[in-house]
Design an enzyme around this catalytic site. Sequence first.
Site, PDB file in Angstrom:
ATOM      1  CB  ALA A 185      -0.943   0.031   1.393  1.00 37.69           C
ATOM      2  CD  GLU A 208       3.961   1.278  -8.415  1.00 39.91           C
ATOM      3  OE1 GLU A 208       5.003   0.412  -8.119  1.00 39.91           O
ATOM      4  OE2 GLU A 208       4.154   2.203  -9.339  1.00 39.91           O
ATOM      5  CB  SER A 230       4.031   7.470  -1.939  1.00 41.13           C
ATOM      6  OG  SER A 230       3.182   7.153  -0.859  1.00 41.13           O
ATOM      7  CB  CYS A 238      -4.969   6.310   3.512  1.00 42.87           C
ATOM      8  SG  CYS A 238      -3.150   5.997   3.289  1.00 42.87           S
ATOM      9  CD  GLU A 276       6.467   8.716   1.019  1.00 37.53           C
ATOM     10  OE1 GLU A 276       6.886   7.785   1.901  1.00 37.53           O
ATOM     11  OE2 GLU A 276       5.533   8.422   0.088  1.00 37.53           O
TER      12      GLU A 276
HETATM   13  C1  HEM Z   1      -0.654   9.180  -1.937  1.00 34.77           C
HETATM   14  C2  HEM Z   1      -0.396   8.061  -1.379  1.00 34.77           C
HETATM   15  C3  HEM Z   1      -1.668   6.969  -0.976  1.00 34.77           C
HETATM   16  C4  HEM Z   1      -2.722   7.106  -1.325  1.00 34.77           C
HETATM   17  C5  HEM Z   1      -3.530   7.846  -2.698  1.00 34.77           C
HETATM   18  C6  HEM Z   1      -3.708   5.905  -0.650  1.00 34.77           C
HETATM   19  C7  HEM Z   1      -4.813   5.738  -0.593  1.00 34.77           C
HETATM   20  C8  HEM Z   1      -5.370   4.839   0.243  1.00 34.77           C
HETATM   21  C9  HEM Z   1      -6.920   4.359   0.199  1.00 34.77           C
HETATM   22  C10 HEM Z   1      -7.910   5.030  -0.790  1.00 34.77           C
HETATM   23  C11 HEM Z   1      -7.015   3.789   1.188  1.00 34.77           C
HETATM   24  C12 HEM Z   1      -8.413   2.973   1.411  1.00 34.77           C
HETATM   25  C13 HEM Z   1      -8.923   1.922   0.965  1.00 34.77           C
HETATM   26  C14 HEM Z   1     -10.314   1.452   1.224  1.00 34.77           C
HETATM   27  O1  HEM Z   1     -11.125   2.083   1.877  1.00 34.77           O
HETATM   28  O2  HEM Z   1     -10.618   0.209   0.716  1.00 34.77           O
HETATM   29  C15 HEM Z   1      -5.861   3.308   1.923  1.00 34.77           C
HETATM   30  C16 HEM Z   1      -5.855   2.445   2.763  1.00 34.77           C
HETATM   31  C17 HEM Z   1      -4.525   2.003   3.507  1.00 34.77           C
HETATM   32  N1  HEM Z   1      -3.305   2.886   3.229  1.00 34.77           N
HETATM   33 FE1  HEM Z   1      -3.010   4.221   1.766  1.00 34.77          FE
HETATM   34  N2  HEM Z   1      -2.583   5.308   0.375  1.00 34.77           N
HETATM   35  C18 HEM Z   1      -1.605   6.149   0.010  1.00 34.77           C
HETATM   36  C19 HEM Z   1      -0.209   6.023   0.725  1.00 34.77           C
HETATM   37  C20 HEM Z   1       0.001   5.091   1.870  1.00 34.77           C
HETATM   38  C21 HEM Z   1       1.254   4.892   2.481  1.00 34.77           C
HETATM   39  C22 HEM Z   1       2.623   5.751   2.306  1.00 34.77           C
HETATM   40  C23 HEM Z   1       0.970   3.940   3.405  1.00 34.77           C
HETATM   41  C24 HEM Z   1       1.869   3.157   4.405  1.00 34.77           C
HETATM   42  C25 HEM Z   1       3.087   3.556   4.703  1.00 34.77           C
HETATM   43  C26 HEM Z   1      -0.222   3.645   3.226  1.00 34.77           C
HETATM   44  C27 HEM Z   1      -1.080   2.438   4.068  1.00 34.77           C
HETATM   45  C28 HEM Z   1      -2.235   2.189   3.869  1.00 34.77           C
HETATM   46  C29 HEM Z   1      -3.065   0.994   4.863  1.00 34.77           C
HETATM   47  C30 HEM Z   1      -2.293   0.338   5.653  1.00 34.77           C
HETATM   48  C31 HEM Z   1      -4.129   1.026   4.370  1.00 34.77           C
HETATM   49  C32 HEM Z   1      -5.509   0.198   4.844  1.00 34.77           C
HETATM   50  C33 HEM Z   1      -6.126   0.954   6.308  1.00 34.77           C
HETATM   51  C34 HEM Z   1      -7.177   0.098   6.728  1.00 34.77           C
HETATM   52  O3  HEM Z   1      -7.925  -0.861   6.052  1.00 34.77           O
HETATM   53  O4  HEM Z   1      -7.503   0.366   7.901  1.00 34.77           O
HETATM   54  N3  HEM Z   1      -1.063   4.187   2.444  1.00 34.77           N
HETATM   55  N4  HEM Z   1      -4.899   3.743   1.277  1.00 34.77           N
END
Ligand code: HEM
Length: 419
Positions: free
Chosen positions: A257, A260, A262, A368, A377
């Site tokens: 997650a 890619e 970011s 997220c 970042e």
């Molecule tokens: C610009 C960059 C990013 C975007 C656009 C993004 C977007 C998202 C979105 C839309 C979700 C929700 C998915 C859902 O509801 O099914 C999500 C969940 C998550 N993201 Fe990101 N993300 C980004 C960067 C990151 C980074 C840098 C990390 C970790 C270091 C991360 C870790 C996670 C995790 C662990 C979840 C799951 C949370 C949960 O289910 O409680 N993400 N992300």
Amino acid sequence: MTRPAGTGSEGLPNPHRVGGMTEPVLDIPFADAFQFDPSPTFEELRENRPVARVRTLAGAEVWLVTRYDDVKLVLADPRFSRAAVVKQGAPRVALAKPMPNSLTTTDPPEHTRLRKLVSSTFAHRRIERTRPWVADLSAKLADDVAAAGDGADLRELVALPLPIQVICQLLGVPYGDREQFREWTELGYSMRMAEKDRVEQAMTELTAYIDALVTRKLANTAAPAEDLLDELVRAREEGDRLSHDELISFGVNLLVAGHETSANQISSCVATLLRRPDNWAKLVADHSLVPSAIEELLRFNRFSEVGQLRVATEDIELHGVRIKAGEGVMAALNSANRDPREYENPDDLRLDRKDNKHLSFGFGPHFCLGAQLARIELQESLLALLRRFPQMSLAKPAEELKWRRVLVSGLAELPVNLG
Ligand code: HEM
């Protein structure tokens, strides 16, 4: 891979009955995916068919919601489940099988328990401590861009290495293994049917890699390291802690997650600004606009041509459509971010847009976890480039830039001239 919107796999309309009417089943990603401009198909669906029947590349028929309020509903209402996504026979969007019992594949109260165990590690203040070294790293990567000179590819030199180095540092994994991660995570987002076997193998290898890492950390609690994974190995909440398997799924989640997504956003933000050079100049002149500009770019950029999948746990009526228990529902974040019901002139890029509640990081319990890290970042990499290259421009017309046709879409290249 992309077929014309509104056609079946043989190019023929594929009907589905909605409220007594016959509606075509659309294949996703749509024919107008993978480009800068907003999707006319999303606009048409938002206006005329807010709950539309679509077919995923894995061959499953699911519902797609495209309006802002409906997307929020699907993401936050407990009748739309993430845990059900990993059940036998559940509709599949991607080639990679989601891991069961992980943060992304559990519902409250199990999800609440897992989230509580990791939340202090990802707390705003804790993550802000990374800002100075993310800024240093961004400045060093800007040096690499300067050394490469005109035609430097920002995707290769900044957008990819920054999030990989950040996540390697946070998880305490050797940066030397980065090429391996890159391959695994790229395959994790693949939508090419021909790569199905390689995708499964990549996920098995990634899991084994994280398993070995967690095993080493668990054996070494006497001499803890200073990284997030180590903190998670030691994290406890009222006698509860993450099990070995939960630590593995969490490590895999973070790696897949966290990099890619970011990387794509860093490239898209810079490219969108350089498409209209006056926007770049505005930020060069006033760095204080960077935080609001990043939020606006997150809203504006197209980054996922599909949507976040949930499965209905009971029959639900939405806009006259009966969604049956067990059916998949996808929430189209890109489309919600361009909904005129929520945003004034949604197709205008306003670097100082106020009250911008975009859904690019999701909404509700699965919001997220890495949002603050991603913001750091994005802000620091942009600031480093603005400071170092005030005259930067695209080295080829934006319309000619190549796109990566994967689940989390983004540019495959970003060549720039340094001015
Ligand atoms: C610009 C960059 C990013 C975007 C656009 C993004 C977007 C998202 C979105 C839309 C979700 C929700 C998915 C859902 O509801 O099914 C999500 C969940 C998550 N993201 Fe990101 N993300 C980004 C960067 C990151 C980074 C840098 C990390 C970790 C270091 C991360 C870790 C996670 C995790 C662990 C979840 C799951 C949370 C949960 O289910 O409680 N993400 N992300």
